[in-house]
Design an enzyme around this catalytic site. Structure first.
Site, PDB file in Angstrom:
ATOM      1  CG  ASP A   1      25.646  -0.367 -22.220  1.00 20.70           C
ATOM      2  OD1 ASP A   1      26.345  -1.351 -21.934  1.00 20.70           O
ATOM      3  OD2 ASP A   1      25.758   0.271 -23.280  1.00 20.70           O
TER       4      ASP A   1
ATOM      5  CD  GLU B   1      27.484   2.826 -20.994  1.00 16.76           C
ATOM      6  OE1 GLU B   1      28.679   2.616 -21.157  1.00 16.76           O
ATOM      7  OE2 GLU B   1      26.711   3.159 -21.904  1.00 16.76           O
TER       8      GLU B   1
ATOM      9  CG  HIS C   1      24.952  -1.241 -27.479  1.00 19.10           C
ATOM     10  ND1 HIS C   1      25.411  -0.246 -28.299  1.00 19.10           N
ATOM     11  CD2 HIS C   1      25.082  -0.774 -26.214  1.00 19.10           C
ATOM     12  CE1 HIS C   1      25.824   0.792 -27.543  1.00 19.10           C
ATOM     13  NE2 HIS C   1      25.627   0.494 -26.287  1.00 19.10           N
TER      14      HIS C   1
ATOM     15  CD  GLU D   1      27.721  -3.080 -24.516  1.00 19.54           C
ATOM     16  OE1 GLU D   1      28.371  -3.391 -25.540  1.00 19.54           O
ATOM     17  OE2 GLU D   1      27.979  -2.086 -23.824  1.00 19.54           O
TER      18      GLU D   1
END
Ligand SMILES: *[C@@H]1O[C@H](CO)[C@@H](O)[C@H](O)[C@H]1NC(C)=O
Length: 450
Positions: free
Chosen positions: A223, A226, A237, A221
């Site tokens: 991001d 956010e 991640h 993942e």
């Protein structure tokens, strides 16, 4: 992932519409065109949005949707759903009409923009994915590429999180890997992330009738965004596993084993406020990026040799607002001032500086991020609030009782008592995020440096 007898469902739609109007619905995918860019300019791609499955009605295929597969207390009908695979055979996910997308789910596309409204008559929050076609997700291969979008954060208060992120799902939503999954990407199935969740509503071709499955669903993942009006972060991640991966035992990194799992649940991220630059991003005249007005967010995946075959060694952030290109703020801690992006150097040095765990490095550092971005990732969107920690890891003191003068504990200007989802539902139901003008392409191709 999963489930649903889509073939049966399609049969019913074809036959059933005249017999059962309103009970079985054809799935609509709101158009959300994006642009693919290179040095010659940009071309439009006719991509679409699809809502995830968690808010969809799940009904018995045997009686054309008269019977729901869930019970009123949120459980599953014991006859239709004695176990996850049987449930996937007996039950279908309902489609969503254009009007329902907008009115029930607060999800609206206009031109090249996508808006999520926080509270609607039918639901709270929103989520979904980008489709290339009606039954396949759009795959992005991001080595030596950049990804850009415009965003309006002005209506997202402390505690909210409007997110756009890459995940290494399967392009068809898992239909080929799990034949009991007959609905696939068309119904937003196949979700996975670096939290290795045990409580996804659907996974691996079955309905999660237990609620907490023995296996967790892991994948890479990244991001990209956010954020709310007061804080923003971007985070990689990595996972030592590849692709869509079902973990068991220690691999899932549950509870106290958080730093023993295959994925880096904390991730290595960059949040300007958390890096002690308190007046870079926020909603008044004090800030360089003024979130009262829309702006562009660019993330560049820079390779070691400047080619598509190199390894991504740096994820760089650039903002553009009112035509002005704004380089990301630098870390405002002694010895780390050269960093303003995510890289092995930043992640390792910052972890050493704060004395925190460095699971980033243990799962493989930027190399596993690079490999996943090279294999191909999908785009997910969401708007959510956080019952567990009130989003203070993003925008306030975290843990809330920690010493805020200690590096890494103050993530934004929001107060320790902000971000309770019940408060946000009651007082900020109209919170909205709008993403628009999504572009991807070669480095420097999606925005103008004038
Ligand atoms: C902007 O907001 C911050 C955080 O609430 C505050 O500290 C600052 O004084 C404000 N600046 C202006 C010009 O209003």
């Amino acid at each position: 992932m999963i489930c649903l007898s889509l073939l049966l469902l399609l049969g019913l739609v074809a036959v059933g519409l005249s017999q059962q109007p309103g009970t079985i619905v054809d799935e609509y995918h709101p158009p959300l065109p994006i642009q693919a860019c290179d040095s010659n300019g940009c071309v439009t791609e006719d991509t679409k949005f699809v809502m995830g499955p968690s808010r969809r009605y799940l009904y018995s295929v045997a009686d054309n949707g008269q019977t729901g597969c869930r019970t009123s207390d949120g459980g599953f009908d014991p006859v239709l759903c004695p176990d996850g695979l049987t449930c996937a055979e007996n039950c279908a996910l309902i489609g969503i009409t254009q009007q329902q997308y907008d009115e029930w789910y607060g999800t609206t596309t206009v031109g090249s923009s996508l808006s999520f409204r926080w509270v609607t008559e039918a639901t709270v929050g929103a989520d979904g994915y980008l489709l290339a076609t009606d039954d396949r997700y759009k795959v992005f291969r991001m080595k030596n590429r950049e990804f850009a979008f415009d965003v309006d954060m002005s209506q997202l208060p402390c505690g909210m999180n409007g997110a756009i992120y890459f995940v290494e799902m399967e392009e068809d939503g898992g239909m080929a890997s799990y034949p009991s999954n007959k609905a696939g990407a068309a119904y937003g199935l196949g979700s996975c992330d670096a939290q290795c969740k045990h409580d996804l509503p659907f996974y691996a071709g079955q309905v999660n009738v237990e609620g907490y499955a023995e296996e967790g669903v892991c994948c890479f993942e990244f991001d990209l965004w956010e954020a709310n009006a007061w804080a923003a972060s971007y985070t990689t991640h990595g996972c030592s596993s590849e692709g869509y991966y079902l973990c068991t035992g220690l691999e899932c990194g549950d509870g106290d084993d958080r730093y023993n799992g295959v994925c880096d649940k904390d991730g290595c991220g960059y949040n300007s406020f958390a890096m002690n630059e308190h007046f870079f991003y926020g909603a008044n005249d004090s800030y360089v990026v003024d979130t009262r007005r829309p702006f562009t967010v660019v993330t560049q995946f820079i390779t070691n040799d400047g080619t598509d075959n190199g390894d991504v060694i740096q994820a760089k952030r650039i903002y553009v607002q009112d035509g002005v290109v704004i380089e990301n703020s630098h870390v405002n801690y002694p010895g780390l001032e050269n960093y303003n992006s995510v890289s092995d150097g930043f992640c390792n040095d910052y972890a050493a500086f704060t004395g925190g765990m460095n699971h980033f490095e243990e799962v493989g550092g930027m190399k596993v991020t690079s490999d996943a971005l090279g294999r191909g990732v999908m785009i997910a969107f969401s708007l959510w609030a956080d019952y567990g920690s009130h989003m203070l890891w993003l925008d306030g003191p975290f843990p809330p009782d920690s010493d805020p003068t200690e590096p890494g504990h103050l993530n934004g200007p929001c107060s320790a008592d902000s971000g309770d989802p019940n408060d946000l539902i009651a007082n900020y139901p109209d919170s909205t995020i709008t993403f628009s003008n999504i572009k991807y392409g070669t480095i420097g191709s999606t925005f103008s440096r004038k």
